[in-house]
Design a protein around this motif. Structure first.
Motif, PDB file in Angstrom:
ATOM      1  N   PRO A   1       0.635  -1.124  -0.075  1.00 21.42           N
ATOM      2  CA  PRO A   1       0.052   0.192   0.253  1.00 21.42           C
ATOM      3  C   PRO A   1       0.909   1.084  -0.096  1.00 21.42           C
ATOM      4  O   PRO A   1       0.420   2.253  -0.520  1.00 21.42           O
ATOM      5  N   ASP A   2       1.980   1.250   0.450  1.00 21.00           N
ATOM      6  CA  ASP A   2       3.142   2.482   0.491  1.00 21.00           C
ATOM      7  C   ASP A   2       3.342   2.803  -0.924  1.00 21.00           C
ATOM      8  O   ASP A   2       3.609   4.044  -1.061  1.00 21.00           O
ATOM      9  N   GLN A   3       2.897   2.133  -1.877  1.00 23.96           N
ATOM     10  CA  GLN A   3       3.286   2.448  -3.279  1.00 23.96           C
ATOM     11  C   GLN A   3       2.165   3.484  -3.788  1.00 23.96           C
ATOM     12  O   GLN A   3       2.388   4.168  -5.009  1.00 23.96           O
ATOM     13  N   LEU A   4       1.071   3.630  -2.818  1.00 27.42           N
ATOM     14  CA  LEU A   4      -0.072   4.617  -3.073  1.00 27.42           C
ATOM     15  C   LEU A   4       0.455   5.865  -2.375  1.00 27.42           C
ATOM     16  O   LEU A   4      -0.530   6.973  -2.689  1.00 27.42           O
ATOM     17  N   GLY A   5       1.528   6.138  -1.738  1.00 29.48           N
ATOM     18  CA  GLY A   5       1.686   7.301  -1.165  1.00 29.48           C
ATOM     19  C   GLY A   5       1.232   7.059   0.377  1.00 29.48           C
ATOM     20  O   GLY A   5       0.402   6.375   0.585  1.00 29.48           O
ATOM     21  N   THR A   6       1.981   7.955   1.107  1.00 35.86           N
ATOM     22  CA  THR A   6       1.552   7.795   2.652  1.00 35.86           C
ATOM     23  C   THR A   6       0.138   7.996   3.086  1.00 35.86           C
ATOM     24  O   THR A   6      -0.401   7.336   3.815  1.00 35.86           O
ATOM     25  N   GLU A   7      -0.300   9.047   2.562  1.00 30.88           N
ATOM     26  CA  GLU A   7      -1.809   9.437   2.857  1.00 30.88           C
ATOM     27  C   GLU A   7      -2.687   8.231   2.550  1.00 30.88           C
ATOM     28  O   GLU A   7      -3.479   8.041   3.458  1.00 30.88           O
ATOM     29  N   ILE A   8      -2.833   7.904   1.479  1.00 31.89           N
ATOM     30  CA  ILE A   8      -3.535   6.668   0.838  1.00 31.89           C
ATOM     31  C   ILE A   8      -3.388   5.493   1.728  1.00 31.89           C
ATOM     32  O   ILE A   8      -4.275   5.082   2.314  1.00 31.89           O
ATOM     33  N   ALA A   9      -2.096   5.087   1.932  1.00 35.07           N
ATOM     34  CA  ALA A   9      -1.380   3.897   2.785  1.00 35.07           C
ATOM     35  C   ALA A   9      -2.174   4.009   4.097  1.00 35.07           C
ATOM     36  O   ALA A   9      -2.679   3.090   4.540  1.00 35.07           O
ATOM     37  N   GLN A  10      -1.956   5.148   4.702  1.00 38.19           N
ATOM     38  CA  GLN A  10      -2.544   5.522   6.039  1.00 38.19           C
ATOM     39  C   GLN A  10      -4.002   5.033   6.038  1.00 38.19           C
ATOM     40  O   GLN A  10      -4.483   4.529   7.229  1.00 38.19           O
ATOM     41  N   LYS A  11      -4.608   6.003   5.415  1.00 40.10           N
ATOM     42  CA  LYS A  11      -6.183   5.730   5.407  1.00 40.10           C
ATOM     43  C   LYS A  11      -6.508   4.498   5.284  1.00 40.10           C
ATOM     44  O   LYS A  11      -7.451   3.964   5.908  1.00 40.10           O
ATOM     45  N   MET A  12      -5.993   3.579   4.108  1.00 39.53           N
ATOM     46  CA  MET A  12      -6.463   2.285   3.871  1.00 39.53           C
ATOM     47  C   MET A  12      -6.133   1.322   5.249  1.00 39.53           C
ATOM     48  O   MET A  12      -6.742   0.434   5.664  1.00 39.53           O
ATOM     49  N   ARG A  13      -4.921   1.552   5.873  1.00 43.31           N
ATOM     50  CA  ARG A  13      -4.754   0.690   7.109  1.00 43.31           C
ATOM     51  C   ARG A  13      -5.779   1.177   8.350  1.00 43.31           C
ATOM     52  O   ARG A  13      -6.187  -0.005   8.922  1.00 43.31           O
ATOM     53  N   THR A  14      -6.159   2.322   8.368  1.00 38.26           N
ATOM     54  CA  THR A  14      -7.033   2.731   9.261  1.00 38.26           C
ATOM     55  C   THR A  14      -8.371   2.120   9.112  1.00 38.26           C
ATOM     56  O   THR A  14      -8.988   1.426   9.681  1.00 38.26           O
ATOM     57  N   ARG A  15      -8.951   1.984   7.646  1.00 40.68           N
ATOM     58  CA  ARG A  15     -10.166   1.527   7.284  1.00 40.68           C
ATOM     59  C   ARG A  15     -10.071  -0.078   7.555  1.00 40.68           C
ATOM     60  O   ARG A  15     -11.011  -0.474   7.991  1.00 40.68           O
TER      61      ARG A  15
END
Length: 316
Positions: free
Chosen positions: A13-27
């Motif tokens: 997920p880190d390939q999607l950038g920090t913001e998207i990766a963090q939000k995906m992990r939270t979800r």
């Protein structure tokens, strides 16, 4: 033949950038959702379709980069079932060079995301990409990678902005991802207005009520033949997306709500998407015994299913 025109892969997920990766992990922690998009996972869940279009993704704004080389390598392992789409950020300094490299890798289209890349769709640099795509006969996919983050510019995702693009490049085939959600009606207007503009239904399997309304709207506007099947993997998987599509009329059972003709639902699933997109590929139809699963499914009328069953968050 069933073609899933909207899938993604990444190794992290880190390939999607920090913001998207963090939000995906939270979800994921909140909803136990899927954030992995391993190529092996896509291969495993796509056995019910004949072929998949796999999109790369790049956003300088978000620090995201799913390499086109990753997509090309995945396609090379099974070219009879996979087609690669080049992920380009039109605002990057090497956008045209990246397009050239994508062609050399054998990729067959271009995927952009104005909202995630932070540009108005008619930005001058983007127009150069559209012009080149039209010259080369490459379809252009307009996507919004979910989940949207604070840095994404929602206004740039509006389908209405694509009207100018379609007028400026009438031979360019454009596909509006996720049926323009949340501006579905706006997307349907653009799709019905221009001969070479299509939309995919990716992501709507997890929003079945919106899928139902969108299909009724498309039918009333005579735009059903402009809709292409897409799952939006990894957020949904092809089997659940097809099931949601064929089950959509369950909402009208026992009521006076209108229904969508089954032949039109089947048309979306089995549409020759590659022909619509002008893509020449080696996709081979599945063996008949494998294809029967979704070729002519029966519609079973049953009580409305909980929304959670359509979330596409569990592994198939």
């Amino acid at each position: 033949m069933i073609i899933d025109v909207h899938t993604h892969i990444w190794t992290s997920p880190d390939q999607l950038g920090t913001e998207i990766a963090q939000k995906m992990r939270t979800r994921r922690s909140e909803l136990t959702g899927r954030i992995e998009a391993d190529p092996a996972d896509l291969d495993r869940v796509s056995t019910c379709v004949d072929g998949v279009l796999v999109h790369g993704f790049r956003s300088v704004r978000l620090g995201a980069h799913v390499p086109n080389e990753l997509v090309a390598e995945f396609v090379r392992k099974d070219p009879q079932r996979r087609v690669g789409i080049c992920g380009i950020d039109p605002l990057s300094n090497d956008a045209l060079d990246e397009l050239k490299r994508g062609l050399a890798l054998g990729l067959a289209g271009v995927s952009i995301s104005p909202a995630c890349q932070g540009f108005h769709p008619s930005h001058t640099q983007a127009m150069r990409i559209y012009e080149r795509c039209e010259e080369l006969g490459l379809p252009l996919f307009i996507n919004v990678l979910e989940p949207l983050t604070a840095s994404a510019v929602l206004e740039f995702a509006r389908p209405g902005h694509l009207d100018e693009i379609a007028q400026s490049f009438p031979s360019l085939v454009i596909v509006i991802g996720r049926l323009g959600y949340p501006w579905i009606d706006e997307a349907l207007v653009v799709v019905s207005k221009h001969a070479n503009v299509y939309a995919d239904i990716a992501g709507l399997a997890s929003r079945p009520w919106q899928l139902y309304g969108a299909l009724l709207g498309a039918n009333s506007m005579g735009a059903m033949d402009k809709l292409l099947f897409g799952s939006g993997f990894p957020h949904d998987v092809p089997a659940k997306a097809i099931e949601a599509l064929y089950s959509v009329n369950s909402y009208g059972h026992g009521t006076q709500l209108p229904t969508v003709p089954r032949s039109l639902l089947k048309g979306i699933v089995e549409r020759d998407a590659l022909k619509c997109l002008g893509i020449e590929a080696e996709i081979a139809p599945r063996a008949l015994e494998d294809a029967d699963e979704f070729a002519t499914p029966a519609i079973v009328v049953e009580p409305k299913r909980p929304m959670s069953e359509y979330s596409g968050t569990g592994r198939a």
